[in-house]
Scaffold this motif. Structure first.
Motif, PDB file in Angstrom:
ATOM      1  N   GLN A 217     -20.762  36.037  -9.986  1.00  0.00           N
ATOM      2  CA  GLN A 217     -21.853  36.281  -9.056  1.00  0.00           C
ATOM      3  C   GLN A 217     -22.660  37.488  -9.508  1.00  0.00           C
ATOM      4  OE1 GLN A 217     -21.078  36.069  -4.901  1.00  0.00           O
ATOM      5  NE2 GLN A 217     -19.521  34.477  -5.085  1.00  0.00           N
ATOM      6  N   VAL A 218     -23.961  37.446  -9.241  1.00  0.00           N
ATOM      7  CA  VAL A 218     -24.835  38.545  -9.618  1.00  0.00           C
ATOM      8  C   VAL A 218     -25.914  38.697  -8.553  1.00  0.00           C
ATOM      9  CG1 VAL A 218     -26.409  37.111 -11.000  1.00  0.00           C
ATOM     10  CG2 VAL A 218     -26.174  39.553 -11.516  1.00  0.00           C
ATOM     11  N   ALA A 219     -26.340  39.936  -8.342  1.00  0.00           N
ATOM     12  CA  ALA A 219     -27.389  40.221  -7.356  1.00  0.00           C
ATOM     13  C   ALA A 219     -28.752  40.249  -8.029  1.00  0.00           C
ATOM     14  CB  ALA A 219     -27.117  41.562  -6.675  1.00  0.00           C
ATOM     15  N   LEU A 220     -29.766  39.872  -7.263  1.00  0.00           N
ATOM     16  CA  LEU A 220     -31.149  39.997  -7.694  1.00  0.00           C
ATOM     17  C   LEU A 220     -31.890  40.712  -6.561  1.00  0.00           C
ATOM     18  CD1 LEU A 220     -33.193  37.311  -9.549  1.00  0.00           C
ATOM     19  CD2 LEU A 220     -34.276  38.820  -7.895  1.00  0.00           C
ATOM     20  N   VAL A 221     -32.369  41.906  -6.833  1.00  0.00           N
ATOM     21  CA  VAL A 221     -32.993  42.740  -5.801  1.00  0.00           C
ATOM     22  C   VAL A 221     -34.448  42.328  -5.623  1.00  0.00           C
ATOM     23  CG1 VAL A 221     -33.539  45.105  -5.121  1.00  0.00           C
ATOM     24  CG2 VAL A 221     -31.426  44.624  -6.384  1.00  0.00           C
ATOM     25  N   TYR A 222     -34.885  42.236  -4.366  1.00  0.00           N
ATOM     26  CA  TYR A 222     -36.266  41.840  -4.074  1.00  0.00           C
ATOM     27  C   TYR A 222     -36.730  42.508  -2.782  1.00  0.00           C
ATOM     28  CZ  TYR A 222     -34.585  38.675  -0.413  1.00  0.00           C
ATOM     29  OH  TYR A 222     -34.015  38.159   0.732  1.00  0.00           O
ATOM     30  N   GLN A 223     -38.032  42.460  -2.546  1.00  0.00           N
ATOM     31  CA  GLN A 223     -38.629  42.991  -1.327  1.00  0.00           C
ATOM     32  C   GLN A 223     -38.739  41.871  -0.304  1.00  0.00           C
ATOM     33  OE1 GLN A 223     -39.597  46.242  -0.968  1.00  0.00           O
ATOM     34  NE2 GLN A 223     -38.987  46.780  -3.047  1.00  0.00           N
ATOM     35  N   ARG A 224     -38.166  42.075   0.870  1.00  0.00           N
ATOM     36  CA  ARG A 224     -38.243  41.059   1.925  1.00  0.00           C
ATOM     37  C   ARG A 224     -39.528  41.253   2.717  1.00  0.00           C
ATOM     38  NH1 ARG A 224     -34.710  39.104   6.993  1.00  0.00           N
ATOM     39  NH2 ARG A 224     -34.480  36.942   6.335  1.00  0.00           N
ATOM     40  N   ASP A 225     -40.291  40.182   2.861  1.00  0.00           N
ATOM     41  CA  ASP A 225     -41.597  40.235   3.510  1.00  0.00           C
ATOM     42  C   ASP A 225     -41.474  40.056   5.020  1.00  0.00           C
ATOM     43  OD1 ASP A 225     -42.784  40.488   0.995  1.00  0.00           O
ATOM     44  OD2 ASP A 225     -42.882  38.301   0.731  1.00  0.00           O
ATOM     45  N   PRO A 226     -42.540  40.393   5.754  1.00  0.00           N
ATOM     46  CA  PRO A 226     -42.543  40.088   7.193  1.00  0.00           C
ATOM     47  C   PRO A 226     -42.581  38.581   7.414  1.00  0.00           C
ATOM     48  CG  PRO A 226     -44.234  41.711   6.627  1.00  0.00           C
ATOM     49  CD  PRO A 226     -43.727  41.142   5.341  1.00  0.00           C
ATOM     50  N   ARG A 227     -42.150  38.161   8.586  1.00  0.00           N
ATOM     51  CA  ARG A 227     -42.199  36.745   8.957  1.00  0.00           C
ATOM     52  C   ARG A 227     -43.651  36.255   8.923  1.00  0.00           C
ATOM     53  NH1 ARG A 227     -40.115  32.538  12.118  1.00  0.00           N
ATOM     54  NH2 ARG A 227     -37.991  33.336  11.974  1.00  0.00           N
ATOM     55  N   HIS A 228     -43.862  35.055   8.347  1.00  0.00           N
ATOM     56  CA  HIS A 228     -45.216  34.517   8.213  1.00  0.00           C
ATOM     57  C   HIS A 228     -45.777  34.035   9.548  1.00  0.00           C
ATOM     58  CE1 HIS A 228     -48.639  32.281   6.616  1.00  0.00           C
ATOM     59  NE2 HIS A 228     -48.230  31.239   7.307  1.00  0.00           N
ATOM     60  N   ALA A 229     -44.951  33.336  10.325  1.00  0.00           N
ATOM     61  CA  ALA A 229     -45.422  32.764  11.592  1.00  0.00           C
ATOM     62  C   ALA A 229     -44.247  32.661  12.554  1.00  0.00           C
ATOM     63  CB  ALA A 229     -46.050  31.387  11.366  1.00  0.00           C
ATOM     64  N   GLY A 230     -44.564  32.603  13.849  1.00  0.00           N
ATOM     65  CA  GLY A 230     -43.524  32.454  14.853  1.00  0.00           C
ATOM     66  C   GLY A 230     -42.742  33.741  15.053  1.00  0.00           C
ATOM     67  N   THR A 231     -41.649  33.620  15.756  1.00  0.00           N
ATOM     68  CA  THR A 231     -40.801  34.769  16.059  1.00  0.00           C
ATOM     69  C   THR A 231     -39.368  34.480  15.641  1.00  0.00           C
ATOM     70  OG1 THR A 231     -40.389  33.947  18.307  1.00  0.00           O
ATOM     71  CG2 THR A 231     -42.229  35.482  18.014  1.00  0.00           C
ATOM     72  N   SER A 232     -38.606  35.548  15.440  1.00  0.00           N
ATOM     73  CA  SER A 232     -37.202  35.400  15.063  1.00  0.00           C
ATOM     74  C   SER A 232     -36.418  34.743  16.196  1.00  0.00           C
ATOM     75  CB  SER A 232     -36.597  36.761  14.730  1.00  0.00           C
ATOM     76  OG  SER A 232     -35.214  36.648  14.499  1.00  0.00           O
ATOM     77  N   LYS A 233     -35.477  33.881  15.833  1.00  0.00           N
ATOM     78  CA  LYS A 233     -34.645  33.201  16.836  1.00  0.00           C
ATOM     79  C   LYS A 233     -33.386  34.002  17.159  1.00  0.00           C
ATOM     80  CE  LYS A 233     -37.714  30.041  16.214  1.00  0.00           C
ATOM     81  NZ  LYS A 233     -38.388  30.621  15.046  1.00  0.00           N
ATOM     82  N   PHE A 234     -33.230  35.161  16.499  1.00  0.00           N
ATOM     83  CA  PHE A 234     -32.050  35.993  16.726  1.00  0.00           C
ATOM     84  C   PHE A 234     -32.437  37.218  17.551  1.00  0.00           C
ATOM     85  CE2 PHE A 234     -30.413  33.604  13.134  1.00  0.00           C
ATOM     86  CZ  PHE A 234     -29.069  33.498  13.428  1.00  0.00           C
ATOM     87  N   ASN A 235     -31.987  37.242  18.812  1.00  0.00           N
ATOM     88  CA  ASN A 235     -32.120  38.465  19.592  1.00  0.00           C
ATOM     89  C   ASN A 235     -30.883  39.330  19.373  1.00  0.00           C
ATOM     90  OD1 ASN A 235     -30.063  37.352  21.245  1.00  0.00           O
ATOM     91  ND2 ASN A 235     -31.584  36.336  22.539  1.00  0.00           N
ATOM     92  N   TYR A 236     -30.836  40.496  20.014  1.00  0.00           N
ATOM     93  CA  TYR A 236     -29.727  41.412  19.754  1.00  0.00           C
ATOM     94  C   TYR A 236     -28.398  40.876  20.271  1.00  0.00           C
ATOM     95  CZ  TYR A 236     -32.939  44.928  18.028  1.00  0.00           C
ATOM     96  OH  TYR A 236     -33.857  45.601  17.274  1.00  0.00           O
ATOM     97  N   TRP A 237     -28.424  40.079  21.332  1.00  0.00           N
ATOM     98  CA  TRP A 237     -27.182  39.483  21.834  1.00  0.00           C
ATOM     99  C   TRP A 237     -26.623  38.485  20.820  1.00  0.00           C
ATOM    100  CZ3 TRP A 237     -23.238  40.219  24.688  1.00  0.00           C
ATOM    101  CH2 TRP A 237     -22.428  39.159  25.108  1.00  0.00           C
ATOM    102  N   LYS A 238     -27.502  37.662  20.255  1.00  0.00           N
ATOM    103  CA  LYS A 238     -27.051  36.708  19.247  1.00  0.00           C
ATOM    104  C   LYS A 238     -26.568  37.439  17.995  1.00  0.00           C
ATOM    105  CE  LYS A 238     -29.863  32.746  20.659  1.00  0.00           C
ATOM    106  NZ  LYS A 238     -30.927  31.791  20.250  1.00  0.00           N
ATOM    107  N   LEU A 239     -27.251  38.518  17.638  1.00  0.00           N
ATOM    108  CA  LEU A 239     -26.819  39.280  16.471  1.00  0.00           C
ATOM    109  C   LEU A 239     -25.462  39.935  16.709  1.00  0.00           C
ATOM    110  CD1 LEU A 239     -30.206  40.941  15.439  1.00  0.00           C
ATOM    111  CD2 LEU A 239     -28.971  39.162  14.204  1.00  0.00           C
ATOM    112  N   TRP A 240     -25.222  40.388  17.943  1.00  0.00           N
ATOM    113  CA  TRP A 240     -23.920  40.966  18.280  1.00  0.00           C
ATOM    114  C   TRP A 240     -22.816  39.921  18.134  1.00  0.00           C
ATOM    115  CZ3 TRP A 240     -20.995  45.053  18.941  1.00  0.00           C
ATOM    116  CH2 TRP A 240     -19.829  44.965  19.710  1.00  0.00           C
TER     117      TRP A 240
END
Length: 322
Positions: A192-215
């Motif tokens: 396995q090997v890592a490839l580092v990149y810049q994560r962009d903002p979401r293009h459209a819509g909203t995240s389906k993970f709220n803090y309760w789901k993340l917990w």
């Protein structure tokens, strides 16, 4: 002549109809530029918007597109599993449909795979478009689980990655019901090997993970890949028992030497509440693991498919006159 190698791109989506056209518009040129027989597998995780209709439109316009629709919303981990089960290629890429993970990185994944790596995973150097609280809690979670889990789980790494055939086949053999995919990807091992990149903002819509789901997601990961909470409950229980035993000896000794007037209600209540709290905490930790054993023992299917539409290149040719 050697047969060309193949690539499958698995894209789980839940209520992503607003951004799927833009996602495919960026993915398609990347696949065109690769010397690989490519397929795209869109998985609709029981969406309530027009995600399925958009997927069908993409399949109609691009013969490389296959679409799966789950019978209900099973969650991202199982939607990914469905796509990975369906995929049959020399290499498989998993990527979200929100364009936070740039599809253009897939070409670099393929380069590293051709160098001999079985798994190439994307590590986020920056997480643009996310709140400081989400970044901080994510960093804490990855470092915490990295310390307590015997399986080395890369920090700041999501599901965006490429799996070679033998890593993909090994992953398909893991059929546990409570699935923490980031841990399962790491558990199969291989090169396995890592490839580092810049994560962009979401293009459209909203995240389906709220803090309760993340917990709950964090609890899932911790309990799936570490028994540390059980050990901690054991250590706390033993320490509490020793303290309580010592306190009991002190109370008895004091009563023998100085007598025992009817006082001490506050200290008695404090001790009782403390011991009761520790016991309930330990029972809660045990209950989390017991609940997972209960769900595993049922042996239900991981997911159910409602519709499967293979890519046009994969479909049987029509019979003469049909």
């Amino acid at each position: 002549m050697n047969q060309r190698q193949s690539l499958a791109v698995v894209v789980p989506a839940y209520n992503e109809g607003e951004g799927l056209h833009a996602f495919h518009a960026r993915l398609a040129p990347v696949l065109d530029g690769l010397d690989l027989d490519s397929r795209v597998i869109y998985v609709d995780d029981g969406s309530k918007d027009d995600t399925w209709a958009v997927m069908q439109a993409l399949a109609a316009s691009d013969p490389r597109v296959a679409t799966l629709r789950l019978s209900r919303n099973f969650g991202k981990e199982l939607a990914m599993t469905a796509g990975l089960d369906y995929a049959d290629a020399d290499a498989v890429v998993v990527i979200d449909a929100d364009l936070q993970d740039p599809p253009e990185i897939i070409a670099q994944f393929v380069e590293r795979w051709r160098e001999g790596y079985d798994v190439v995973y994307g590590t986020r150097a920056e997480r643009h478009g996310e709140s400081w609280l989400k970044k901080a809690t994510a960093a804490m979670f990855y470092r915490f689980i990295g310390r307590i889990s015997p399986t080395p789980i890369p920090a700041d790494t999501g599901d965006f990655r490429l799996l070679g055939r033998r890593a993909h086949q090994a992953l398909k053999g893991l059929r546990e019901r409570h699935r923490f995919m980031k841990g399962l990807f790491a558990w199969v091992g291989f090169r396995q090997v890592a490839l580092v990149y810049q994560r962009d903002p979401r293009h459209a819509g909203t995240s389906k993970f709220n803090y309760w789901k993340l917990w709950n997601f964090a609890i899932e990961g911790i309990t799936s890949f570490s028994a540390a909470p059980l050990k901690l409950a054991t250590y706390v229980g033993v320490l509490t028992a020793l303290v309580a035993f010592g306190f009991g000896l002190w109370v008895v000794g004091k009563a023998i030497v100085f007598g025992d007037p009817v006082r001490g209600y506050p200290s008695l209540m404090a001790v009782m509440l403390f011991l009761g709290g520790v016991q309930l905490m330990a029972l809660g930790v045990i209950g989390e693991y017991l609940g997972r054993l209960f769900m595993e023992s049922k042996q239900r299917p991981l997911y159910l498919l409602d519709v499967v539409e293979p890519a046009r290149h994969d479909r049987e040719p029509p019979l003469p006159g049909a």
